[in-house]
Design a protein around this motif. Structure first.
Motif, mmCIF file in Angstrom:
data_model
loop_
_atom_site.group_PDB
_atom_site.id
_atom_site.type_symbol
_atom_site.label_atom_id
_atom_site.label_comp_id
_atom_site.label_asym_id
_atom_site.label_seq_id
_atom_site.Cartn_x
_atom_site.Cartn_y
_atom_site.Cartn_z
ATOM 1 N N UNK A 45 -2.472 5.579 -4.141
ATOM 2 C CA UNK A 45 -3.488 6.611 -4.032
ATOM 3 C C UNK A 45 -2.922 7.918 -4.587
ATOM 4 N N UNK A 46 -3.553 8.414 -5.622
ATOM 5 C CA UNK A 46 -3.063 9.597 -6.326
ATOM 6 C C UNK A 46 -4.263 10.469 -6.685
ATOM 7 N N UNK B 270 -11.007 7.465 -2.359
ATOM 8 C CA UNK B 270 -10.964 7.580 -3.814
ATOM 9 C C UNK B 270 -12.356 7.848 -4.378
ATOM 10 N N UNK B 271 -12.362 8.623 -5.453
ATOM 11 C CA UNK B 271 -13.593 8.815 -6.218
ATOM 12 C C UNK B 271 -13.635 7.862 -7.405
ATOM 13 N N UNK C 253 -9.468 15.104 -8.653
ATOM 14 C CA UNK C 253 -10.098 13.801 -8.818
ATOM 15 C C UNK C 253 -9.237 12.759 -8.116
ATOM 16 N N UNK C 254 -9.688 12.252 -6.972
ATOM 17 C CA UNK C 254 -8.940 11.240 -6.233
ATOM 18 C C UNK C 254 -9.080 9.883 -6.911
ATOM 19 N N UNK D 87 0.832 -1.198 0.000
ATOM 20 C CA UNK D 87 0.000 0.000 0.000
ATOM 21 C C UNK D 87 0.869 1.251 0.000
ATOM 22 N N UNK D 88 0.777 2.050 -1.079
ATOM 23 C CA UNK D 88 1.461 3.345 -1.188
ATOM 24 C C UNK D 88 2.955 3.258 -0.878
ATOM 25 N N UNK D 89 3.621 2.330 -1.551
ATOM 26 C CA UNK D 89 5.072 2.235 -1.416
ATOM 27 C C UNK D 89 5.736 3.470 -2.011
#
Length: 530
Positions: free
Chosen positions: A106-107, A149-150, A117-118, A20-22
Protein backbone atom coordinates in the motif's frame (compact mmCIF):
# COMPACT_ATOMS: atom_id res chain seq x y z
CA UNK A 1 -8.59 -12.04 8.58
CA UNK A 2 -9.50 -8.52 7.48
CA UNK A 3 -7.27 -8.60 4.40
CA UNK A 4 -9.21 -11.61 3.11
CA UNK A 5 -12.27 -9.39 2.78
CA UNK A 6 -10.23 -6.78 0.90
CA UNK A 7 -8.95 -9.41 -1.51
CA UNK A 8 -12.41 -10.89 -2.00
CA UNK A 9 -13.67 -7.44 -3.01
CA UNK A 10 -10.87 -7.28 -5.58
CA UNK A 11 -11.75 -10.73 -6.89
CA UNK A 12 -8.82 -12.64 -5.41
CA UNK A 13 -9.52 -15.73 -3.28
CA UNK A 14 -6.02 -16.76 -2.22
CA UNK A 15 -5.16 -20.44 -2.17
CA UNK A 16 -1.55 -19.71 -1.22
CA UNK A 17 0.29 -17.24 0.99
CA UNK A 18 -0.46 -13.54 1.14
CA UNK A 19 2.30 -11.15 2.26
CA UNK A 20 0.87 -7.79 3.28
CA UNK A 21 3.07 -4.65 3.49
CA UNK A 22 6.34 -6.41 4.25
CA UNK A 23 9.29 -4.23 5.23
CA UNK A 24 12.32 -3.78 2.96
CA UNK A 25 14.39 -6.40 4.86
CA UNK A 26 11.50 -8.86 4.73
CA UNK A 27 11.03 -8.36 0.97
CA UNK A 28 14.76 -8.79 0.36
CA UNK A 29 14.89 -11.93 2.52
CA UNK A 30 11.86 -13.36 0.74
CA UNK A 31 13.47 -12.70 -2.65
CA UNK A 32 16.63 -14.52 -1.59
CA UNK A 33 14.58 -17.37 -0.14
CA UNK A 34 12.75 -17.72 -3.47
CA UNK A 35 16.08 -17.72 -5.35
CA UNK A 36 14.89 -14.70 -7.34
CA UNK A 37 17.85 -12.43 -6.56
CA UNK A 38 21.29 -12.08 -5.03
CA UNK A 39 23.05 -9.41 -2.97
CA UNK A 40 25.80 -7.35 -4.58
CA UNK A 41 28.83 -6.22 -2.61
CA UNK A 42 27.28 -2.75 -2.28
CA UNK A 43 24.35 -4.36 -0.45
CA UNK A 44 21.85 -3.84 -3.27
CA UNK A 45 19.47 -6.60 -4.31
CA UNK A 46 20.11 -7.77 -7.89
CA UNK A 47 17.24 -9.28 -9.90
CA UNK A 48 16.47 -10.05 -13.52
CA UNK A 49 13.19 -8.99 -15.09
CA UNK A 50 13.23 -11.88 -17.57
CA UNK A 51 11.90 -11.68 -21.10
CA UNK A 52 11.20 -7.95 -20.98
CA UNK A 53 13.94 -5.52 -19.92
CA UNK A 54 12.01 -2.40 -20.95
CA UNK A 55 8.52 -1.13 -21.54
CA UNK A 56 6.45 -2.54 -24.39
CA UNK A 57 4.61 0.50 -25.84
CA UNK A 58 2.74 -1.49 -28.49
CA UNK A 59 1.16 -3.59 -25.73
CA UNK A 60 -0.11 -0.69 -23.62
CA UNK A 61 -3.87 -0.11 -23.78
CA UNK A 62 -6.49 2.25 -22.38
CA UNK A 63 -10.06 1.08 -21.86
CA UNK A 64 -12.26 3.08 -24.22
CA UNK A 65 -15.55 3.84 -22.51
CA UNK A 66 -17.85 6.75 -21.78
CA UNK A 67 -15.20 8.46 -19.62
CA UNK A 68 -12.32 8.23 -22.07
CA UNK A 69 -13.88 8.04 -25.55
CA UNK A 70 -13.73 11.80 -26.19
CA UNK A 71 -10.86 12.81 -23.91
CA UNK A 72 -8.01 10.37 -24.62
CA UNK A 73 -5.57 10.95 -27.49
CA UNK A 74 -6.20 7.73 -29.41
CA UNK A 75 -3.63 6.46 -31.90
CA UNK A 76 -0.14 5.02 -31.82
CA UNK A 77 0.33 5.82 -28.12
CA UNK A 78 -3.06 5.01 -26.62
CA UNK A 79 -4.52 1.81 -28.03
CA UNK A 80 -8.22 1.31 -27.28
CA UNK A 81 -9.40 -1.74 -25.34
CA UNK A 82 -13.05 -2.70 -25.00
CA UNK A 83 -14.59 -2.68 -21.47
CA UNK A 84 -16.01 -6.20 -21.86
CA UNK A 85 -12.59 -7.51 -22.93
CA UNK A 86 -11.02 -5.85 -19.90
CA UNK A 87 -13.56 -7.42 -17.54
CA UNK A 88 -12.91 -10.88 -18.94
CA UNK A 89 -9.13 -10.48 -18.75
CA UNK A 90 -9.37 -9.01 -15.24
CA UNK A 91 -11.18 -12.13 -14.06
CA UNK A 92 -8.53 -14.37 -15.63
CA UNK A 93 -5.73 -12.42 -13.96
CA UNK A 94 -7.37 -12.43 -10.51
CA UNK A 95 -7.98 -16.17 -10.84
CA UNK A 96 -4.30 -16.58 -11.69
CA UNK A 97 -3.20 -14.50 -8.68
CA UNK A 98 -5.50 -16.52 -6.43
CA UNK A 99 -3.36 -19.58 -7.18
CA UNK A 100 0.00 -17.94 -6.44
CA UNK A 101 1.78 -16.34 -3.51
CA UNK A 102 1.07 -12.62 -3.66
CA UNK A 103 2.75 -9.56 -2.22
CA UNK A 104 0.68 -6.50 -1.42
CA UNK A 105 2.09 -3.03 -0.95
CA UNK A 106 0.00 0.00 0.00
CA UNK A 107 1.62 3.20 -1.23
CA UNK A 108 0.66 6.56 -2.64
CA UNK A 109 1.72 9.09 -5.28
CA UNK A 110 2.04 12.91 -5.11
CA UNK A 111 4.05 14.62 -2.38
CA UNK A 112 1.47 17.42 -2.13
CA UNK A 113 -1.38 16.13 0.01
CA UNK A 114 -4.21 17.71 -2.02
CA UNK A 115 -3.44 15.37 -4.89
CA UNK A 116 -2.50 12.26 -2.96
CA UNK A 117 -3.38 9.11 -4.88
CA UNK A 118 -3.61 5.95 -2.75
CA UNK A 119 -2.46 2.86 -4.63
CA UNK A 120 -2.61 -0.84 -3.78
CA UNK A 121 0.05 -2.80 -5.69
CA UNK A 122 -0.42 -6.59 -5.83
CA UNK A 123 2.48 -8.52 -7.35
CA UNK A 124 3.70 -12.09 -7.72
CA UNK A 125 7.32 -11.37 -6.80
CA UNK A 126 8.65 -9.85 -3.56
CA UNK A 127 11.21 -7.74 -5.44
CA UNK A 128 8.40 -6.13 -7.46
CA UNK A 129 6.87 -5.18 -4.12
CA UNK A 130 10.25 -3.74 -3.09
CA UNK A 131 10.18 -1.67 -6.27
CA UNK A 132 6.76 -0.26 -5.33
CA UNK A 133 8.08 0.45 -1.84
CA UNK A 134 11.09 2.34 -3.24
CA UNK A 135 9.46 4.25 -6.09
CA UNK A 136 6.25 5.43 -4.45
CA UNK A 137 5.57 7.25 -1.20
CA UNK A 138 4.90 5.14 1.87
CA UNK A 139 2.13 5.74 4.44
CA UNK A 140 3.14 5.61 8.09
CA UNK A 141 1.94 2.79 10.34
CA UNK A 142 -1.08 4.74 11.57
CA UNK A 143 -2.14 5.60 8.02
CA UNK A 144 -1.82 1.95 7.00
CA UNK A 145 -4.36 0.96 9.65
CA UNK A 146 -7.11 2.83 7.79
CA UNK A 147 -5.63 2.75 4.29
CA UNK A 148 -8.10 2.53 1.43
CA UNK A 149 -6.83 2.41 -2.11
CA UNK A 150 -8.19 4.55 -4.90
CA UNK A 151 -6.20 2.84 -7.65
CA UNK A 152 -5.31 -0.83 -7.92
CA UNK A 153 -2.34 -2.32 -9.77
CA UNK A 154 -2.34 -6.05 -10.47
CA UNK A 155 1.06 -7.18 -11.76
CA UNK A 156 1.10 -10.82 -12.84
CA UNK A 157 4.27 -11.49 -14.88
CA UNK A 158 3.68 -15.26 -14.91
CA UNK A 159 0.27 -14.81 -16.52
CA UNK A 160 0.52 -14.95 -20.29
CA UNK A 161 -2.42 -13.69 -22.29
CA UNK A 162 -3.89 -15.62 -25.18
CA UNK A 163 -4.42 -13.00 -27.91
CA UNK A 164 -7.32 -14.95 -29.41
CA UNK A 165 -9.17 -14.99 -26.10
CA UNK A 166 -7.92 -11.80 -24.48
CA UNK A 167 -7.79 -9.47 -27.53
CA UNK A 168 -4.21 -8.41 -26.80
CA UNK A 169 -1.46 -8.15 -29.43
CA UNK A 170 0.66 -10.79 -27.75
CA UNK A 171 1.09 -12.48 -24.37
CA UNK A 172 2.15 -9.37 -22.42
CA UNK A 173 0.02 -6.29 -21.73
CA UNK A 174 -0.50 -3.18 -19.64
CA UNK A 175 -4.10 -1.95 -19.59
CA UNK A 176 -5.35 1.17 -17.81
CA UNK A 177 -9.01 1.43 -16.90
CA UNK A 178 -9.73 5.03 -15.83
CA UNK A 179 -13.34 4.29 -14.91
CA UNK A 180 -12.60 1.31 -12.64
CA UNK A 181 -9.23 2.78 -11.56
CA UNK A 182 -7.26 -0.36 -12.28
CA UNK A 183 -3.94 -1.00 -14.02
CA UNK A 184 -3.65 -4.58 -15.24
CA UNK A 185 -0.13 -5.83 -16.06
CA UNK A 186 0.59 -9.33 -17.31
CA UNK A 187 3.32 -11.32 -19.05
CA UNK A 188 6.11 -8.89 -18.15
CA UNK A 189 8.11 -8.50 -14.94
CA UNK A 190 9.67 -5.20 -16.03
CA UNK A 191 8.88 -2.92 -13.11
CA UNK A 192 8.92 0.22 -15.22
CA UNK A 193 5.42 -0.73 -16.38
CA UNK A 194 4.22 -0.16 -12.79
CA UNK A 195 5.93 3.22 -12.49
CA UNK A 196 4.90 4.55 -15.87
CA UNK A 197 1.38 3.18 -15.50
CA UNK A 198 0.77 5.52 -12.57
CA UNK A 199 2.53 8.37 -14.38
CA UNK A 200 0.08 7.90 -17.26
CA UNK A 201 -2.81 7.95 -14.79
CA UNK A 202 -1.59 11.24 -13.28
CA UNK A 203 -1.03 12.66 -16.77
CA UNK A 204 -4.78 12.22 -17.26
CA UNK A 205 -6.21 13.09 -13.86
CA UNK A 206 -4.19 16.19 -13.01
CA UNK A 207 -4.45 18.25 -16.23
CA UNK A 208 -7.91 16.99 -17.25
CA UNK A 209 -9.66 17.10 -13.89
CA UNK A 210 -7.63 19.42 -11.62
CA UNK A 211 -5.94 21.92 -13.96
CA UNK A 212 -2.52 20.83 -12.71
CA UNK A 213 0.32 20.46 -15.22
CA UNK A 214 1.97 17.03 -15.08
CA UNK A 215 5.58 16.98 -16.24
CA UNK A 216 8.19 14.39 -17.24
CA UNK A 217 11.12 16.26 -15.73
CA UNK A 218 13.57 16.58 -12.86
CA UNK A 219 13.50 19.47 -10.40
CA UNK A 220 15.73 20.99 -7.76
CA UNK A 221 15.72 23.96 -5.41
CA UNK A 222 18.44 26.45 -4.48
CA UNK A 223 19.48 27.86 -1.13
CA UNK A 224 17.34 30.96 -1.80
CA UNK A 225 14.28 28.80 -2.45
CA UNK A 226 14.38 29.15 -6.23
CA UNK A 227 13.03 26.15 -8.13
CA UNK A 228 14.48 24.90 -11.42
CA UNK A 229 12.88 22.31 -13.70
CA UNK A 230 14.77 20.21 -16.28
CA UNK A 231 13.11 18.53 -19.27
CA UNK A 232 15.09 16.27 -21.56
CA UNK A 233 15.06 12.93 -23.32
CA UNK A 234 17.61 10.17 -22.75
CA UNK A 235 21.18 11.26 -23.47
CA UNK A 236 20.61 15.00 -23.05
CA UNK A 237 22.16 15.23 -19.59
CA UNK A 238 18.98 15.71 -17.52
CA UNK A 239 20.13 13.57 -14.59
CA UNK A 240 23.69 14.92 -14.63
CA UNK A 241 22.70 18.59 -14.82
CA UNK A 242 19.88 18.45 -12.28
CA UNK A 243 22.04 16.57 -9.73
CA UNK A 244 23.73 19.67 -8.36
CA UNK A 245 25.38 19.25 -4.93
CA UNK A 246 24.74 22.93 -4.19
CA UNK A 247 20.97 22.49 -4.69
CA UNK A 248 18.36 20.23 -3.09
CA UNK A 249 16.75 17.55 -5.26
CA UNK A 250 12.93 17.68 -5.41
CA UNK A 251 12.74 14.67 -7.73
CA UNK A 252 14.37 13.17 -10.79
CA UNK A 253 11.54 12.19 -13.14
CA UNK A 254 7.87 13.08 -12.56
CA UNK A 255 6.31 16.25 -11.16
CA UNK A 256 3.16 18.31 -10.98
CA UNK A 257 2.81 22.11 -11.11
CA UNK A 258 -0.28 23.68 -9.57
CA UNK A 259 -1.00 27.33 -8.70
CA UNK A 260 1.58 27.44 -5.93
CA UNK A 261 4.08 24.59 -6.09
CA UNK A 262 6.06 22.04 -8.05
CA UNK A 263 5.76 18.66 -6.34
CA UNK A 264 7.21 15.20 -6.92
CA UNK A 265 4.87 12.36 -7.84
CA UNK A 266 7.21 9.70 -6.49
CA UNK A 267 9.10 8.69 -3.40
CA UNK A 268 12.13 7.33 -5.20
CA UNK A 269 14.34 7.24 -8.26
CA UNK A 270 14.65 4.78 -11.13
CA UNK A 271 18.11 5.59 -12.42
CA UNK A 272 19.80 4.19 -15.50
CA UNK A 273 23.00 2.38 -14.57
CA UNK A 274 24.88 1.93 -17.83
CA UNK A 275 28.34 3.47 -17.45
CA UNK A 276 27.69 4.48 -13.84
CA UNK A 277 30.75 5.38 -11.78
CA UNK A 278 31.52 7.13 -8.53
CA UNK A 279 33.33 9.86 -10.49
CA UNK A 280 30.58 10.62 -13.03
CA UNK A 281 27.47 10.25 -10.82
CA UNK A 282 28.59 10.20 -7.17
CA UNK A 283 25.08 10.68 -5.75
CA UNK A 284 23.53 7.81 -7.71
CA UNK A 285 26.55 5.58 -7.13
CA UNK A 286 26.33 6.14 -3.37
CA UNK A 287 22.56 5.49 -3.41
CA UNK A 288 23.06 1.92 -4.59
CA UNK A 289 23.22 0.16 -1.24
CA UNK A 290 21.13 -2.14 0.94
CA UNK A 291 17.49 -1.52 0.11
CA UNK A 292 18.14 -0.62 -3.53
CA UNK A 293 16.85 -2.88 -6.30
CA UNK A 294 19.22 -3.38 -9.25
CA UNK A 295 17.70 -4.78 -12.43
CA UNK A 296 19.41 -6.81 -15.18
CA UNK A 297 23.01 -5.94 -14.25
CA UNK A 298 25.96 -8.33 -14.35
CA UNK A 299 29.05 -8.72 -12.15
CA UNK A 300 32.76 -8.46 -12.78
CA UNK A 301 33.86 -12.02 -13.45
CA UNK A 302 34.32 -14.08 -10.30
CA UNK A 303 33.12 -11.30 -7.98
CA UNK A 304 29.97 -9.82 -6.46
CA UNK A 305 30.91 -6.34 -7.73
CA UNK A 306 28.52 -4.94 -10.34
CA UNK A 307 30.01 -4.24 -13.77
CA UNK A 308 28.07 -1.19 -14.92
CA UNK A 309 29.70 -1.37 -18.36
CA UNK A 310 28.24 -4.82 -18.97
CA UNK A 311 25.14 -4.55 -21.15
CA UNK A 312 24.96 -8.21 -22.15
CA UNK A 313 21.36 -8.35 -20.90
CA UNK A 314 20.27 -4.83 -21.83
CA UNK A 315 21.53 -1.25 -21.96
CA UNK A 316 18.48 -0.41 -19.86
CA UNK A 317 19.98 -1.55 -16.55
CA UNK A 318 18.26 0.23 -13.67
CA UNK A 319 18.53 1.06 -9.97
CA UNK A 320 15.36 1.67 -7.94
CA UNK A 321 15.94 3.37 -4.59
CA UNK A 322 14.10 5.68 -2.19
CA UNK A 323 14.76 9.38 -2.77
CA UNK A 324 16.16 9.71 0.76
CA UNK A 325 19.13 7.63 -0.46
CA UNK A 326 20.19 10.85 -2.25
CA UNK A 327 22.02 12.95 0.33
CA UNK A 328 20.65 16.33 -0.75
CA UNK A 329 17.04 15.33 -1.40
CA UNK A 330 14.45 17.68 0.09
CA UNK A 331 11.56 16.40 2.23
CA UNK A 332 8.74 16.75 1.54
CA UNK A 333 9.48 16.78 -2.19
CA UNK A 334 7.85 20.14 -2.86
CA UNK A 335 9.23 23.42 -4.23
CA UNK A 336 7.82 26.76 -5.25
CA UNK A 337 6.73 27.94 -8.68
CA UNK A 338 9.70 27.52 -11.06
CA UNK A 339 11.99 30.48 -11.57
CA UNK A 340 13.69 28.79 -14.50
CA UNK A 341 12.85 25.91 -16.81
CA UNK A 342 15.43 24.17 -18.99
CA UNK A 343 14.65 22.23 -22.17
CA UNK A 344 17.69 20.01 -22.75
CA UNK A 345 18.52 18.71 -26.21
CA UNK A 346 21.53 16.91 -27.65
CA UNK A 347 21.64 18.36 -31.16
CA UNK A 348 24.04 16.19 -33.14
CA UNK A 349 23.64 18.43 -36.20
CA UNK A 350 25.56 21.32 -34.58
CA UNK A 351 22.77 23.79 -35.36
CA UNK A 352 21.10 24.86 -32.11
CA UNK A 353 22.90 27.34 -29.82
CA UNK A 354 24.32 26.05 -26.54
CA UNK A 355 21.88 28.35 -24.71
CA UNK A 356 18.94 30.45 -25.86
CA UNK A 357 15.98 32.12 -24.22
CA UNK A 358 12.50 31.19 -25.46
CA UNK A 359 9.34 33.23 -25.87
CA UNK A 360 6.06 31.72 -24.64
CA UNK A 361 5.15 30.73 -28.21
CA UNK A 362 8.53 29.07 -28.67
CA UNK A 363 8.19 27.28 -25.33
CA UNK A 364 4.89 25.69 -26.39
CA UNK A 365 6.21 24.76 -29.84
CA UNK A 366 9.45 23.22 -28.55
CA UNK A 367 7.59 21.53 -25.69
CA UNK A 368 5.28 19.78 -28.15
CA UNK A 369 8.27 18.95 -30.37
CA UNK A 370 10.44 17.45 -27.60
CA UNK A 371 13.51 17.32 -29.84
CA UNK A 372 16.85 15.61 -29.46
CA UNK A 373 18.99 13.48 -31.78
CA UNK A 374 20.66 10.11 -31.73
CA UNK A 375 24.20 9.63 -32.94
CA UNK A 376 26.03 6.78 -34.62
CA UNK A 377 26.81 3.95 -32.25
CA UNK A 378 23.93 4.49 -29.84
CA UNK A 379 21.70 1.99 -31.64
CA UNK A 380 22.28 -0.69 -34.25
CA UNK A 381 21.88 0.65 -37.77
CA UNK A 382 22.43 4.32 -36.95
CA UNK A 383 25.34 5.58 -39.06
CA UNK A 384 24.60 9.32 -39.01
CA UNK A 385 22.70 11.70 -36.72
CA UNK A 386 18.96 11.10 -36.55
CA UNK A 387 16.26 13.41 -35.25
CA UNK A 388 14.12 12.20 -32.36
CA UNK A 389 10.90 13.92 -31.32
CA UNK A 390 8.89 12.98 -28.23
CA UNK A 391 5.96 15.28 -27.48
CA UNK A 392 6.21 17.04 -24.11
CA UNK A 393 9.45 15.10 -23.54
CA UNK A 394 7.30 12.08 -22.63
CA UNK A 395 5.09 11.08 -25.55
CA UNK A 396 4.61 7.42 -24.52
CA UNK A 397 2.90 8.51 -21.28
CA UNK A 398 0.44 11.09 -22.61
CA UNK A 399 -3.21 10.04 -22.47
CA UNK A 400 -4.29 13.54 -23.57
CA UNK A 401 -3.34 15.37 -26.75
CA UNK A 402 0.07 17.13 -26.41
CA UNK A 403 -1.46 20.55 -27.09
CA UNK A 404 -3.43 20.23 -23.83
CA UNK A 405 -0.19 20.10 -21.83
CA UNK A 406 1.47 22.82 -23.94
CA UNK A 407 -1.45 25.22 -23.52
CA UNK A 408 -1.49 24.63 -19.76
CA UNK A 409 2.26 25.28 -19.63
CA UNK A 410 1.82 28.46 -21.68
CA UNK A 411 -0.86 29.72 -19.30
CA UNK A 412 1.34 29.09 -16.28
CA UNK A 413 4.20 31.00 -17.91
CA UNK A 414 1.94 33.97 -18.50
CA UNK A 415 0.59 33.88 -14.94
CA UNK A 416 4.07 33.72 -13.38
CA UNK A 417 7.49 35.18 -14.01
CA UNK A 418 9.30 32.14 -15.38
CA UNK A 419 12.26 32.07 -17.75
CA UNK A 420 12.56 29.13 -20.14
CA UNK A 421 15.87 28.20 -21.73
CA UNK A 422 16.80 25.81 -24.52
CA UNK A 423 20.12 24.15 -23.70
CA UNK A 424 22.01 22.23 -26.40
CA UNK A 425 24.36 19.66 -24.84
CA UNK A 426 25.25 18.29 -28.29
CA UNK A 427 27.62 19.41 -31.01
CA UNK A 428 29.24 22.69 -32.07
CA UNK A 429 31.44 23.57 -35.04
CA UNK A 430 29.80 20.98 -37.27
CA UNK A 431 27.62 17.93 -37.04
CA UNK A 432 28.60 14.70 -35.25
CA UNK A 433 31.82 13.38 -36.81
CA UNK A 434 33.01 16.87 -37.79
CA UNK A 435 32.34 19.19 -34.87
CA UNK A 436 32.96 18.65 -31.18
CA UNK A 437 30.56 18.01 -28.33
CA UNK A 438 29.95 21.07 -26.19
CA UNK A 439 32.01 20.75 -23.03
CA UNK A 440 30.05 19.81 -19.91
CA UNK A 441 31.91 22.57 -18.05
CA UNK A 442 30.49 25.14 -20.47
CA UNK A 443 26.96 23.78 -20.09
CA UNK A 444 27.25 23.86 -16.30
CA UNK A 445 28.56 27.44 -16.47
CA UNK A 446 25.57 28.51 -18.59
CA UNK A 447 23.05 26.88 -16.24
CA UNK A 448 24.83 28.45 -13.25
CA UNK A 449 24.63 31.85 -14.95
CA UNK A 450 20.87 31.37 -15.38
CA UNK A 451 20.37 30.28 -11.78
CA UNK A 452 22.40 33.25 -10.53
CA UNK A 453 20.32 35.67 -12.67
CA UNK A 454 23.36 36.81 -14.67
CA UNK A 455 21.39 37.15 -17.90
CA UNK A 456 18.85 39.63 -16.51
CA UNK A 457 20.52 42.63 -18.17
CA UNK A 458 22.39 40.71 -20.87
CA UNK A 459 22.31 41.51 -24.58
CA UNK A 460 20.82 38.89 -26.91
CA UNK A 461 20.82 38.35 -30.66
CA UNK A 462 18.18 36.49 -32.67
CA UNK A 463 18.96 33.38 -34.68
CA UNK A 464 17.72 33.76 -38.26
CA UNK A 465 16.31 30.26 -38.81
CA UNK A 466 14.78 29.25 -35.47
CA UNK A 467 14.24 32.75 -34.06
CA UNK A 468 16.00 31.83 -30.82
CA UNK A 469 17.46 34.54 -28.59
CA UNK A 470 21.15 33.87 -27.87
CA UNK A 471 23.16 35.77 -25.21
CA UNK A 472 26.28 37.49 -26.50
CA UNK A 473 28.32 36.69 -23.40
CA UNK A 474 28.37 34.21 -20.53
CA UNK A 475 30.87 33.90 -17.69
CA UNK A 476 33.11 30.87 -18.14
CA UNK A 477 32.08 30.26 -21.76
CA UNK A 478 33.99 31.41 -24.89
CA UNK A 479 31.78 34.02 -26.59
CA UNK A 480 32.40 32.59 -30.04
CA UNK A 481 30.49 29.37 -29.30
CA UNK A 482 27.32 31.14 -28.14
CA UNK A 483 26.32 31.65 -31.77
CA UNK A 484 26.71 28.20 -33.37
CA UNK A 485 27.11 29.60 -36.88
CA UNK A 486 30.36 31.26 -35.84
CA UNK A 487 31.86 27.88 -34.92
CA UNK A 488 31.47 26.42 -38.42
CA UNK A 489 34.41 26.78 -40.81
CA UNK A 490 32.02 26.85 -43.76
CA UNK A 491 29.09 29.00 -42.64
CA UNK A 492 27.11 28.27 -45.82
CA UNK A 493 27.06 24.60 -44.74
CA UNK A 494 25.74 25.69 -41.37
CA UNK A 495 22.90 27.51 -43.13
CA UNK A 496 22.07 24.36 -45.13
CA UNK A 497 22.09 22.18 -42.01
CA UNK A 498 19.99 24.68 -40.05
CA UNK A 499 17.34 24.79 -42.80
CA UNK A 500 17.41 20.99 -42.98
CA UNK A 501 16.82 20.66 -39.23
CA UNK A 502 14.08 23.32 -39.35
CA UNK A 503 12.36 21.33 -42.09
CA UNK A 504 12.44 18.24 -39.86
CA UNK A 505 10.80 20.21 -37.07
CA UNK A 506 8.09 21.35 -39.46
CA UNK A 507 7.52 17.84 -40.78
CA UNK A 508 7.19 16.43 -37.27
CA UNK A 509 4.77 19.20 -36.31
CA UNK A 510 2.32 18.33 -39.08
CA UNK A 511 0.80 15.77 -36.69
CA UNK A 512 -0.15 18.59 -34.29
CA UNK A 513 -1.06 21.49 -36.58
CA UNK A 514 -4.79 20.79 -36.65
CA UNK A 515 -4.90 21.02 -32.82
CA UNK A 516 -2.40 23.85 -32.32
CA UNK A 517 -3.51 27.48 -32.24
CA UNK A 518 -1.77 30.43 -33.89
CA UNK A 519 0.27 31.23 -30.78
CA UNK A 520 1.84 27.77 -30.75
CA UNK A 521 2.48 27.79 -34.50
CA UNK A 522 4.24 31.16 -34.21
CA UNK A 523 6.87 29.52 -32.01
CA UNK A 524 8.25 27.33 -34.78
CA UNK A 525 11.34 27.92 -36.91
CA UNK A 526 11.32 30.49 -39.67
CA UNK A 527 12.11 28.30 -42.67
CA UNK A 528 13.68 30.49 -45.35
CA UNK A 529 13.47 29.45 -48.97
CA UNK A 530 16.34 30.14 -51.31
Amino acid sequence: MEYMEHLKNIGIVPAKEVFWNLSEPQLISQTLRNNEGIIARSGALVCDTGEFTGRSPKDKYVVKDQKTADSVWWGEINHPFLPEDFDRLYERVTNHLSDHDIYIKDVYACAKSEYRLNIRVITENPWQSLFANNLFLNPDEKELETFEHEWLILAAPKFKADPKIDKTRQHNFTIINFTKKVILIGGSAYTGEIKKGIFTVLNYILPHEKNVLSMHCSANIGTEGDTAVFFGLSGTGKTTLSADPSRKLIGDDEHGWDDDHVFNFEGGCYAKCYGLSREKEPQIFSAIRYGTLLENVRFLEGTDVVDYENVSVTENTRAAYPIEFIDNAIHPSVGGIPNNIFFLTCDAFGVLPPISKLTVSQVMYHFISGYTSKVAGTEAGITEPQTTFSACFGKPFLPLHPTKYAELLGKKLKDNKVNVWLINTGWSGGAYGVGERIKLAYTRAMITAVLENKFEDADFMRDAVFGLHMPLECDGVPSEILNPKNTWTDQSKYDEMALSLAARFAENFKDFESFAGEEIMNGGPVIQSK
